[in-house]
Write a protein that holds these residues in place. Structure first.
Motif, mmCIF file in Angstrom:
data_model
loop_
_atom_site.group_PDB
_atom_site.id
_atom_site.type_symbol
_atom_site.label_atom_id
_atom_site.label_comp_id
_atom_site.label_asym_id
_atom_site.label_seq_id
_atom_site.Cartn_x
_atom_site.Cartn_y
_atom_site.Cartn_z
ATOM 1 N N VAL A 566 0.854 -1.193 0.000
ATOM 2 C CA VAL A 566 0.000 0.000 0.000
ATOM 3 C C VAL A 566 0.885 1.237 0.000
ATOM 4 O O VAL A 566 1.717 1.416 0.892
ATOM 5 N N SER A 567 0.720 2.074 -1.007
ATOM 6 C CA SER A 567 1.557 3.269 -1.121
ATOM 7 C C SER A 567 0.863 4.524 -0.608
ATOM 8 O O SER A 567 1.519 5.412 -0.058
ATOM 9 N N ARG A 568 -0.443 4.625 -0.755
ATOM 10 C CA ARG A 568 -1.175 5.802 -0.295
ATOM 11 C C ARG A 568 -2.582 5.378 0.140
ATOM 12 O O ARG A 568 -3.124 4.380 -0.322
ATOM 13 N N ILE A 569 -3.165 6.178 1.044
ATOM 14 C CA ILE A 569 -4.552 5.993 1.467
ATOM 15 C C ILE A 569 -5.255 7.334 1.357
ATOM 16 O O ILE A 569 -4.796 8.331 1.929
ATOM 17 N N ARG A 570 -6.365 7.351 0.615
ATOM 18 C CA ARG A 570 -7.153 8.588 0.521
ATOM 19 C C ARG A 570 -8.333 8.483 1.464
ATOM 20 O O ARG A 570 -9.173 7.597 1.341
ATOM 21 N N ARG A 571 -8.388 9.378 2.422
ATOM 22 C CA ARG A 571 -9.470 9.427 3.411
ATOM 23 C C ARG A 571 -10.169 10.778 3.267
ATOM 24 O O ARG A 571 -9.685 11.810 3.739
ATOM 25 N N GLY A 572 -11.333 10.750 2.590
ATOM 26 C CA GLY A 572 -12.002 12.018 2.289
ATOM 27 C C GLY A 572 -11.191 12.767 1.246
ATOM 28 O O GLY A 572 -10.915 12.270 0.161
ATOM 29 N N GLN A 573 -10.774 13.974 1.576
ATOM 30 C CA GLN A 573 -9.949 14.781 0.686
ATOM 31 C C GLN A 573 -8.484 14.756 1.088
ATOM 32 O O GLN A 573 -7.664 15.458 0.503
ATOM 33 N N GLU A 574 -8.137 13.922 2.060
ATOM 34 C CA GLU A 574 -6.777 13.896 2.608
ATOM 35 C C GLU A 574 -6.048 12.626 2.165
ATOM 36 O O GLU A 574 -6.623 11.542 2.100
ATOM 37 N N LEU A 576 -3.034 9.993 3.020
ATOM 38 C CA LEU A 576 -2.241 9.511 4.151
ATOM 39 C C LEU A 576 -1.103 8.628 3.653
ATOM 40 O O LEU A 576 -1.253 7.877 2.681
ATOM 41 N N VAL A 577 0.036 8.712 4.340
ATOM 42 C CA VAL A 577 1.151 7.805 4.072
ATOM 43 C C VAL A 577 1.022 6.635 5.052
ATOM 44 O O VAL A 577 1.124 6.822 6.261
ATOM 45 N N PRO A 578 0.749 5.432 4.561
ATOM 46 C CA PRO A 578 0.434 4.320 5.461
ATOM 47 C C PRO A 578 1.674 3.668 6.073
ATOM 48 O O PRO A 578 2.780 3.762 5.537
ATOM 49 N N HIS A 579 1.444 3.022 7.213
ATOM 50 C CA HIS A 579 2.443 2.141 7.821
ATOM 51 C C HIS A 579 1.689 0.985 8.465
ATOM 52 O O HIS A 579 0.457 0.935 8.428
ATOM 53 N N GLY A 580 2.395 0.061 9.042
ATOM 54 C CA GLY A 580 1.758 -1.135 9.583
ATOM 55 C C GLY A 580 0.743 -0.858 10.663
ATOM 56 O O GLY A 580 -0.224 -1.613 10.830
ATOM 57 N N HIS A 581 0.928 0.226 11.426
ATOM 58 C CA HIS A 581 0.030 0.526 12.541
ATOM 59 C C HIS A 581 -1.142 1.425 12.139
ATOM 60 O O HIS A 581 -1.945 1.805 13.002
ATOM 61 N N THR A 582 -1.240 1.783 10.857
ATOM 62 C CA THR A 582 -2.345 2.626 10.400
ATOM 63 C C THR A 582 -3.667 1.881 10.563
ATOM 64 O O THR A 582 -3.824 0.757 10.087
ATOM 65 N N VAL A 583 -4.625 2.510 11.239
ATOM 66 C CA VAL A 583 -5.946 1.919 11.426
ATOM 67 C C VAL A 583 -6.817 2.301 10.230
ATOM 68 O O VAL A 583 -7.015 3.476 9.945
ATOM 69 N N LEU A 586 -13.741 2.546 7.248
ATOM 70 C CA LEU A 586 -14.658 2.336 6.122
ATOM 71 C C LEU A 586 -14.621 3.544 5.193
ATOM 72 O O LEU A 586 -14.625 4.699 5.657
ATOM 73 N N GLY A 587 -14.582 3.296 3.903
ATOM 74 C CA GLY A 587 -14.550 4.383 2.937
ATOM 75 C C GLY A 587 -13.158 4.793 2.526
ATOM 76 O O GLY A 587 -13.000 5.584 1.585
ATOM 77 N N ASP A 588 -12.116 4.281 3.198
ATOM 78 C CA ASP A 588 -10.742 4.577 2.792
ATOM 79 C C ASP A 588 -10.468 3.979 1.418
ATOM 80 O O ASP A 588 -10.863 2.839 1.137
ATOM 81 N N GLU A 589 -9.781 4.725 0.560
ATOM 82 C CA GLU A 589 -9.367 4.204 -0.738
ATOM 83 C C GLU A 589 -7.877 3.907 -0.696
ATOM 84 O O GLU A 589 -7.063 4.808 -0.481
ATOM 85 N N LEU A 590 -7.535 2.637 -0.886
ATOM 86 C CA LEU A 590 -6.150 2.209 -0.822
ATOM 87 C C LEU A 590 -5.559 2.150 -2.226
ATOM 88 O O LEU A 590 -6.129 1.528 -3.121
#
Length: 609
Positions: A566-574, A576-583, A586-590
């Motif tokens: 996983v290289s990026r996570i889009r949450r709403g308009q933001e 995120l840079v993911p890591h193993g501890h990222t929670v 629902l609705g997150d786009e990976l």
């Protein structure tokens, strides 16, 4: 003894699903397994659990929540007839097929109930008809989700048939209870009250929307509102002399019309299926007395006949389905709709309360329903075979054949997309017709010609003609007359203001000049990134998290995490840079890279509700 009974019921409510998961028992519904455990623990088995006041209260609350959640499972959008203008000739209309199938079920159920009376096995024709008509909506939904066909035409048709098999018998049960309880004069009152309640709550949702805004973890106003609806409508039902389960069911319908969030639905489901409903199913098994059943030869004769009639009642479903979905899948659909447990149990409880059925007769019906509910999902899974057209996830329409669109069409995976291409060039048609299976030649690009050829029907629309203005016109036409989830228009040169305006109007813009320069920059700055973008076997994919089993968990805890990056996570308009501890929510786009097989599994598992 009362405390021990309560402890054992709660213990086995926890243990049963754990054992089923460990032993990989997927074919048998959990509700049936809980009834079987209740039989073992109750008077038919070791007699370790006996009905007590506390267990009866929890069991009654369980059946109320079961009917409430059943009402919430109804998707009212499915009950709206599709627009005929948008339906192509020969395309299946799920609602029409379901109505025809259930009409046949109703007629045959009446005939079978009359036959039971003629044979002298069971005299209450209306009660038997209601039981033969019922379909276990919860079991059907779970099975369709497992097969990943809930959104396919056959899945929607089976689901609609199950909805009819739950709603109509409940309405008939209300009439039945009113007739046998001597409250026919008050029947119109409850229908009027519930109709007004549903209308008001459907039209005026502002109080609920305000509740959602002000709720917090210590108040949970959405859950409080749900329980208020349950007890309010149950109380009204009992006051006017109608069974409380109808009030609970209509409370679920009202809650559904309020369009609660997925989080609210999950919380209510957790409360119901996490505690109260398992107690109801276990206590149903506890109350079954198979020993007295075996001591009466007449009941043993009735049992196999009831099992046979429960199957025969759904023969019209198989016949109607066979005409639309093929003989094999038609038979499979008939078996799945024969599952009947969730409505049968409360129906029999009402009948016992009205003293129109004996305990022995009730036990025979329950046992027959349990047997059928065990066999039906197994038979469905064994017989049903997914057709090629049912595997297709999205239909793509591409206007324009050229060096850009044809390679893209060939690279799209058959398991995910069905692509139709259109061209107005005789030269291009002759060049590409051998490489493009579904290529059509159009004489003109007017709306009538496009509609007749099927170019305005699908999920994704791509306008890739030579002219920017033509592509813009086609995109607007697809937006006005089609029902596409995504519209993409190609532009050779588009200024930033125009791109923003088009995206604001719901269109995606593929700017050839910007894309070309961006890829060249990637090749200069990061050749590895360019390789990833151009590799069709290890490509970049995206998936929106819709499966609640994966939300609220850290990314490293996912069982599919080791197959993807996983290289990026889009949450709403933001972003995120993911890591193993990222929670993950629902609705997150990976955005991730993976091999096709892993990406296919991600879409099936993570991207499905």
């Amino acid at each position: 003894m009362a405390q021990l009974s309560l402890f054992l019921v709660v213990l086995f409510a926890l243990v049963v699903p754990i054992l089923m998961a460990r032993l990989r028992v997927n074919a048998v519904p959990t509700a049936v397994a809980e009834i079987i455990i209740g039989i073992v623990l109750g008077a038919s088995g070791f007699n370790l659990v006996r009905p007590t006041h506390d267990l009866s209260f929890l069991s009654n609350l369980g059946v109320i929540l079961l009917l409430f959640l059943s009402g919430m499972e109804i998707n009212f959008d499915l009950l709206k007839p599709g627009q005929k203008s948008k339906r192509k000739k020969g395309q299946i209309a799920p609602l029409k097929v379901a109505l025809n199938a259930f009409l046949g079920v109703t007629i045959l159920s009446i005939c079978l109930a009359l036959l039971l009376k003629v044979l002298g096995l069971f005299g209450d024709v209306m009660l038997a008809t209601i039981i033969f008509m019922t379909v276990a909506l919860g079991v059907v939904i779970a099975t369709l989700k497992e097969k990943d066909i809930l959104n396919r035409p056959i899945g929607q048709t089976i689901l609609l048939t199950a909805v009819l098999g739950e709603v109509i018998p409940l309405m008939l049960l209300t009439v039945y209870a009113a007739i046998n309880g001597g409250n026919t004069k008050q029947l119109w009152l409850i229908i009027l009250l519930f109709g007004v309640a549903i209308l008001l709550l459907w039209r005026f949702k502002q109080p609920y929307l305000w509740f959602v805004k002000v709720t917090k973890s210590t108040t949970q106003l959405d859950v409080r509102l749900a329980f208020f609806l349950i007890f309010a409508l149950v109380t009204v039902a009992e006051r006017v002399g109608v069974e409380n389960i109808l009030g609970a069911f209509l409370a679920g319908i009202v809650m559904k019309l309020l369009e609660p969030s997925q989080e609210t639905a999950d919380k209510l489901t957790s409360i119901g299926y996490g505690f109260f409903i398992p107690i109801f199913f276990i206590m149903t098994g506890v109350k079954l007395n198979l020993r007295s059943l075996l001591a009466h030869p007449k009941s043993l004769i009735l049992l196999p006949i009831l099992v046979l009639f429960l199957f025969l009642a759904k023969v019209p479903v198989a016949l109607v389905y066979a005409q639309k979905f093929g003989r094999r899948n038609g038979i499979a659909g008939g078996f799945l709709t024969a599952t009947t447990i969730t409505i049968v149990l409360p129906t029999l409880a009402v009948a016992r309360k009205l003293n129109v059925i004996t305990r022995l007769q009730s036990d025979v019906f329950i046992l027959a329903a349990v047997i059928v509910c065990i066999l039906c999902p197994i038979l469905f899974n064994a017989i049903f075979k997914l057709k090629a057209e049912d595997r297709i996830k999205e239909k793509v329409v591409i206007l324009g054949t050229n060096a850009l669109t044809v390679p893209v069409m060939l690279d799209l995976h058959d398991n995910w997309y069905s692509v139709k291409m259109f061209t107005t060039s005789n030269e291009h048609y002759n060049i590409y017709k051998s490489r493009v299976p579904q290529l059509k030649l159009l004489s003109h690009l007017d709306s009538e010609n496009l509609a007749q050829s099927g170019a305005l029907t699908g999920d994704i629309f791509v306008a890739a003609m030579r002219s920017d203005d033509t592509n813009l016109r086609l995109g607007q036409l697809a937006q006005e007359q089609g029902d596409f989830k995504r519209i993409i228009i190609c532009q050779k040169r588009a200024d930033i203001a125009r791109v923003k305006e088009l995206r604001k109007n719901g269109m995606e813009v593929f700017d050839l000049s910007n894309i070309t320069s961006a890829l060249l920059r990637a090749l200069i700055e990061s050749p590895a990134l360019y390789s990833v973008l151009s590799d069709t076997k290890n490509a970049v994919y995206s998936v929106v998290v819709r499966n609640t089993q994966y939300s609220g968990r850290q990314l490293m805890d996912w069982d599919v995490a080791h197959d993807i990056t996983v290289s990026r996570i889009r949450r709403g308009q933001e972003w995120l840079v993911p890591h193993g501890h990222t929670v993950i929510e629902l609705g997150d786009e990976l955005i991730f890279t993976a091999k096709y097989q892993a990406a296919d599994r991600m879409r099936k598992v993570i991207g499905k509700k």
